[in-house]
Design a protein around this motif. Structure first.
Motif, PDB file in Angstrom:
ATOM      1  N   UNK A  70       0.824  -1.202   0.000  1.00  0.00           N
ATOM      2  CA  UNK A  70       0.000   0.000   0.000  1.00  0.00           C
ATOM      3  C   UNK A  70       0.858   1.253   0.000  1.00  0.00           C
ATOM      4  N   UNK A  71       0.289   2.320   0.527  1.00  0.00           N
ATOM      5  CA  UNK A  71       0.987   3.598   0.572  1.00  0.00           C
ATOM      6  C   UNK A  71       0.948   4.174   1.979  1.00  0.00           C
ATOM      7  N   UNK A  72       2.039   4.832   2.345  1.00  0.00           N
ATOM      8  CA  UNK A  72       2.089   5.588   3.586  1.00  0.00           C
ATOM      9  C   UNK A  72       1.894   7.054   3.227  1.00  0.00           C
ATOM     10  N   UNK A  73       1.018   7.710   3.990  1.00  0.00           N
ATOM     11  CA  UNK A  73       0.645   9.091   3.697  1.00  0.00           C
ATOM     12  C   UNK A  73       1.440  10.042   4.579  1.00  0.00           C
ATOM     13  N   UNK A  74       2.000  11.055   3.958  1.00  0.00           N
ATOM     14  CA  UNK A  74       2.798  12.066   4.654  1.00  0.00           C
ATOM     15  C   UNK A  74       2.322  13.444   4.217  1.00  0.00           C
ATOM     16  N   UNK A  75       2.212  14.355   5.202  1.00  0.00           N
ATOM     17  CA  UNK A  75       1.818  15.726   4.879  1.00  0.00           C
ATOM     18  C   UNK A  75       2.785  16.695   5.547  1.00  0.00           C
ATOM     19  N   UNK A  76       2.891  17.905   4.981  1.00  0.00           N
ATOM     20  CA  UNK A  76       3.854  18.862   5.532  1.00  0.00           C
ATOM     21  C   UNK A  76       3.510  19.248   6.967  1.00  0.00           C
ATOM     22  N   UNK A  77       4.535  19.544   7.706  1.00  0.00           N
ATOM     23  CA  UNK A  77       4.386  19.987   9.085  1.00  0.00           C
ATOM     24  C   UNK A  77       3.577  21.281   9.095  1.00  0.00           C
ATOM     25  N   UNK A  78       2.474  21.323   9.849  1.00  0.00           N
ATOM     26  CA  UNK A  78       1.673  22.548   9.903  1.00  0.00           C
ATOM     27  C   UNK A  78       2.508  23.721  10.417  1.00  0.00           C
ATOM     28  N   UNK A  79       2.540  24.779   9.631  1.00  0.00           N
ATOM     29  CA  UNK A  79       3.299  25.966  10.018  1.00  0.00           C
ATOM     30  C   UNK A  79       4.799  25.771   9.989  1.00  0.00           C
ATOM     31  N   UNK A  80       5.237  24.649   9.452  1.00  0.00           N
ATOM     32  CA  UNK A  80       6.662  24.347   9.424  1.00  0.00           C
ATOM     33  C   UNK A  80       7.407  25.157   8.375  1.00  0.00           C
ATOM     34  N   UNK A  81       8.694  25.147   8.500  1.00  0.00           N
ATOM     35  CA  UNK A  81       9.569  25.861   7.582  1.00  0.00           C
ATOM     36  C   UNK A  81       9.494  25.254   6.183  1.00  0.00           C
ATOM     37  N   UNK A  82       9.569  26.097   5.183  1.00  0.00           N
ATOM     38  CA  UNK A  82       9.622  25.662   3.785  1.00  0.00           C
ATOM     39  C   UNK A  82      10.793  26.391   3.118  1.00  0.00           C
ATOM     40  N   UNK A  83      11.978  26.186   3.656  1.00  0.00           N
ATOM     41  CA  UNK A  83      13.153  26.859   3.146  1.00  0.00           C
ATOM     42  C   UNK A  83      13.422  26.433   1.711  1.00  0.00           C
ATOM     43  N   UNK A  84      13.362  27.373   0.769  1.00  0.00           N
ATOM     44  CA  UNK A  84      13.640  26.986  -0.625  1.00  0.00           C
ATOM     45  C   UNK A  84      15.119  26.688  -0.828  1.00  0.00           C
ATOM     46  N   UNK A  85      15.407  25.893  -1.834  1.00  0.00           N
ATOM     47  CA  UNK A  85      16.789  25.619  -2.176  1.00  0.00           C
ATOM     48  C   UNK A  85      17.249  24.238  -1.770  1.00  0.00           C
ATOM     49  N   UNK A  86      18.517  23.947  -2.043  1.00  0.00           N
ATOM     50  CA  UNK A  86      19.063  22.620  -1.783  1.00  0.00           C
ATOM     51  C   UNK A  86      19.112  22.276  -0.303  1.00  0.00           C
ATOM     52  N   UNK A  87      19.134  20.985  -0.041  1.00  0.00           N
ATOM     53  CA  UNK A  87      19.179  20.486   1.329  1.00  0.00           C
ATOM     54  C   UNK A  87      17.792  20.104   1.805  1.00  0.00           C
ATOM     55  N   UNK A  88      17.647  19.892   3.099  1.00  0.00           N
ATOM     56  CA  UNK A  88      16.347  19.545   3.673  1.00  0.00           C
ATOM     57  C   UNK A  88      15.578  20.842   3.875  1.00  0.00           C
ATOM     58  N   UNK A  89      14.474  20.996   3.157  1.00  0.00           N
ATOM     59  CA  UNK A  89      13.733  22.260   3.195  1.00  0.00           C
ATOM     60  C   UNK A  89      12.487  22.198   4.055  1.00  0.00           C
ATOM     61  N   UNK A  90      11.992  20.987   4.359  1.00  0.00           N
ATOM     62  CA  UNK A  90      10.777  20.870   5.153  1.00  0.00           C
ATOM     63  C   UNK A  90      10.666  19.458   5.719  1.00  0.00           C
ATOM     64  N   UNK A  91       9.646  19.255   6.543  1.00  0.00           N
ATOM     65  CA  UNK A  91       9.390  17.941   7.134  1.00  0.00           C
ATOM     66  C   UNK A  91       7.981  17.506   6.747  1.00  0.00           C
ATOM     67  N   UNK A  92       7.839  16.242   6.364  1.00  0.00           N
ATOM     68  CA  UNK A  92       6.535  15.638   6.098  1.00  0.00           C
ATOM     69  C   UNK A  92       6.272  14.643   7.232  1.00  0.00           C
ATOM     70  N   UNK A  93       5.124  14.787   7.888  1.00  0.00           N
ATOM     71  CA  UNK A  93       4.764  13.913   9.006  1.00  0.00           C
ATOM     72  C   UNK A  93       3.801  12.816   8.557  1.00  0.00           C
TER      73      UNK A  93
END
Length: 99
Positions: A70-93
């Motif tokens: 099946x599939x595991x569902x992930x969504x962005x952290x509410x109010x979390x950082x969305x730093x544009x550019x290379x590297x880790x830009x956000x977290x999906x929970x």
């Protein structure tokens, strides 16, 4: 999943083979860190995703979730950082699994 499996997954990019000699992040790519659920600790390559797509999160195929194949569902952290550019830009929970 046991501790050995968890260690194997940490720092890897989702979708890279477990036997890839370099399964880690690549220079210049943009990633979301997966938090919780069966894919905890993996990085999801979101390079080139439009902002709207990042806001919707992801449904990722996995054999490790509640529904094998099946599939595991992930969504962005509410109010979390969305730093544009290379590297880790956000977290999906993790927010659930689906067949």
């Amino acid at each position: 999943m046991d501790r050995d499996d968890e260690q194997l997954l940490r720092g890897r990019v989702y979708g890279h083979d477990h036997d890839d000699p370099d399964p880690g992040p690549r220079r210049g790519q943009t990633y979301a860190e997966l938090v919780g659920g069966p894919l905890d600790g993996l990085l999801l390559d979101i390079t080139g995703w439009p902002a709207e797509e990042v806001e919707h999160g992801a449904a990722l195929p996995t054999e490790l979730g509640r529904f094998p194949g099946g599939r595991s569902l992930y969504e962005p952290e509410p109010g979390g950082s969305r730093t544009p550019g290379p590297g880790v830009s956000c977290r999906f929970h993790h927010c659930g699994d689906t067949p």
